[in-house]
Design a protein around this motif. Structure first.
Motif, short mmCIF file in Angstrom:
data_model
loop_
_atom_site.label_atom_id
_atom_site.label_comp_id
_atom_site.label_asym_id
_atom_site.label_seq_id
_atom_site.Cartn_x
_atom_site.Cartn_y
_atom_site.Cartn_z
N PHE A 363 -16.40 23.14 -29.36
CA PHE A 363 -15.10 23.21 -30.01
C PHE A 363 -14.02 22.62 -29.11
O PHE A 363 -13.09 21.96 -29.58
CB PHE A 363 -14.74 24.66 -30.36
N ARG A 364 -14.14 22.83 -27.82
CA ARG A 364 -13.16 22.27 -26.89
C ARG A 364 -13.21 20.75 -26.92
O ARG A 364 -12.17 20.07 -26.89
CB ARG A 364 -13.42 22.78 -25.47
N VAL A 365 -14.42 20.20 -26.96
CA VAL A 365 -14.57 18.74 -27.04
C VAL A 365 -13.93 18.22 -28.32
O VAL A 365 -13.21 17.20 -28.32
CB VAL A 365 -16.05 18.35 -26.97
N LEU A 366 -14.15 18.90 -29.43
CA LEU A 366 -13.56 18.47 -30.70
C LEU A 366 -12.04 18.53 -30.64
O LEU A 366 -11.35 17.69 -31.23
CB LEU A 366 -14.08 19.35 -31.84
N ASP A 367 -11.51 19.53 -29.95
CA ASP A 367 -10.05 19.64 -29.83
C ASP A 367 -9.48 18.49 -29.00
O ASP A 367 -8.33 18.07 -29.21
CB ASP A 367 -9.67 20.98 -29.20
N LEU A 368 -10.24 17.98 -28.04
CA LEU A 368 -9.76 16.90 -27.18
C LEU A 368 -9.82 15.54 -27.88
O LEU A 368 -9.12 14.61 -27.48
CB LEU A 368 -10.60 16.84 -25.89
N LEU A 369 -10.64 15.45 -28.92
CA LEU A 369 -10.84 14.17 -29.60
C LEU A 369 -10.00 14.12 -30.87
O LEU A 369 -9.87 15.12 -31.58
CB LEU A 369 -12.31 13.98 -29.96
#
Length: 397
Positions: A363-369
């Motif tokens: 989820f953190r990766v998705l938030d960064l992208l």
């Protein structure tokens, strides 16, 4: 046509051979070389069709300059070409300026200049002439790009870029050095570190508004130039526009590369989760194969009882006895549910245990992208927003 041209403009063998050499070298090289630089092997090769005896010399350039000048003028008229003049230089400048917006390598720009002159039938000048002209034009275009990119930079933004070139208090290396480093190979084990890197890069400065109208190839070229430099080299760059441009392009390239790596790691992680669930399903199906055979055996016995001539009440009593002998109705029902749950290759119920360990990081990766749809269909993005919105919910939604 060429032999007729040569016979018309030269009378004796020595003159004809000299004119032939000038014509062929101009056609192949794009300019008239000094006759003393023409290899003897080439002279002998061009002399053979005329039947001239070998070896033969060419006209003396020092004593017969008017004759050679007349030959060159005749060849230009025959080929429809012209000598290199200031007008030809203007054509080069326009082509090189346009090419320099996307190209940086001087060799590539020289090739553009050569191609332009060749297309217009203009004699090629000395290489040093093209080299100096291309270098000058390249510098002018780059200076224009530096001004275009850095004009909108505010004082705090310039200070933030310059701070990348110094070692801050409590740090052991410059931010510029960290920009050129990666947290490790782009593997799943380093997913968290790559996410931290993107978070840090995004916190520095957003270079996108300053590079919006700059070709991507030029951004990559400036970034590669910055990567090849040491921090001391950038510090001594007196032209602030150039220094800040190189840092902005390097930052932009680092952000882009990090996002690309994160996307690749994210996709590999999701693929690995699905592959793991499919493998578990295969193991469960193998494990349940014996249960399937047992349940089929029970069904076969029921069918055998049904074939016998008996009343419904007697048949029902026998079936109940058969089910009791096989462990009872409840136990057989549990076996049926266990087998049927994975009978249709539905591995989705097995995803959660494998996914749960990495859920927060993913989820953190998705938030960064910043994810956008390549088409007008936004159903997948809507679903993703729904999942993000209720990621912490504990109730059914």
């Amino acid at each position: 046509p060429e032999q007729h041209f040569i016979r018309q403009n030269a009378n004796v063998n020595l003159q004809r051979l000299t004119l032939t050499v000038l014509l062929k070298t101009r056609q192949q090289l794009g300019y008239f070389p000094a006759l003393g630089d023409v290899p003897d092997q080439l002279i002998d090769h061009l002399a053979q069709p005329w039947g001239f005896e070998s070896p033969m010399n060419l006209l003396d350039e020092t004593r017969l300059k008017p004759t050679l000048h007349r030959y060159r003028t005749a060849i230009r008229s025959f080929l429809g070409s012209q000598p290199y003049t200031p007008e030809g230089q203007e054509q080069i400048e326009q082509a090189v300026r346009t090419a320099a917006i996307t190209m940086s390598d001087p060799a590539d720009l020289i090739n553009v200049a050569v191609e332009t002159l060749t297309q217009h039938g203009i004699d090629l000048p000395a290489f040093s002439t093209l080299d100096r002209l291309v270098g000058h034009l390249r510098q002018q275009v780059h200076e224009q790009l530096f001004r275009q990119i850095t004009t909108a930079l505010t004082a705090p933004q310039k200070a933030a870029l310059d701070a990348l070139l110094v070692v801050l208090l409590g740090e052991q290396e410059t931010g510029f050095s960290r920009l050129k480093q990666t947290p490790g190979p782009p593997t799943l084990n380093y997913l968290r570190q790559w996410a931290d890197r993107l978070d840090q890069l995004d916190a520095l400065l957003d270079p996108t508004p300053f590079l919006r109208d700059i070709p991507h190839t030029k951004i990559r070229q400036f970034a590669a130039e910055a990567t090849a430099l040491e921090v001391g080299d950038l510090r001594v760059v007196q032209q602030a526009g150039k220094r800040h441009t190189l840092l902005l392009c390097l930052l932009h390239q680092a952000q882009s590369d990090t996002r690309d790596e994160l996307i690749e790691m994210f996709l590999r992680r999701m693929k690995r989760i699905h592959n793991g669930a499919q493998e578990q399903l295969r193991v469960l199906q193998e494990k349940h194969r014996a249960l399937e055979e047992s349940l089929i055996g029970v069904l076969g016995q029921v069918l055998c009882q049904a074939k016998e001539d008996a009343s419904d009440s007697v048949l029902g009593q026998r079936v109940r006895q058969l089910l009791t002998a096989q462990g009872g109705q409840e136990r057989l029902e549990q076996q049926y549910e266990s087998v049927s749950a994975y009978h249709q290759n539905n591995y989705l119920p097995l995803l959660w245990p494998l996914h749960a360990r990495h859920r927060a990081l993913l989820f953190r990766v998705l938030d960064l992208l910043h994810i956008e749809s390549a088409t007008q269909d936004t159903d997948l993005l809507d679903a993703l927003d729904f999942v993000r919105r209720y990621r912490h919910a504990r109730r059914d939604t």
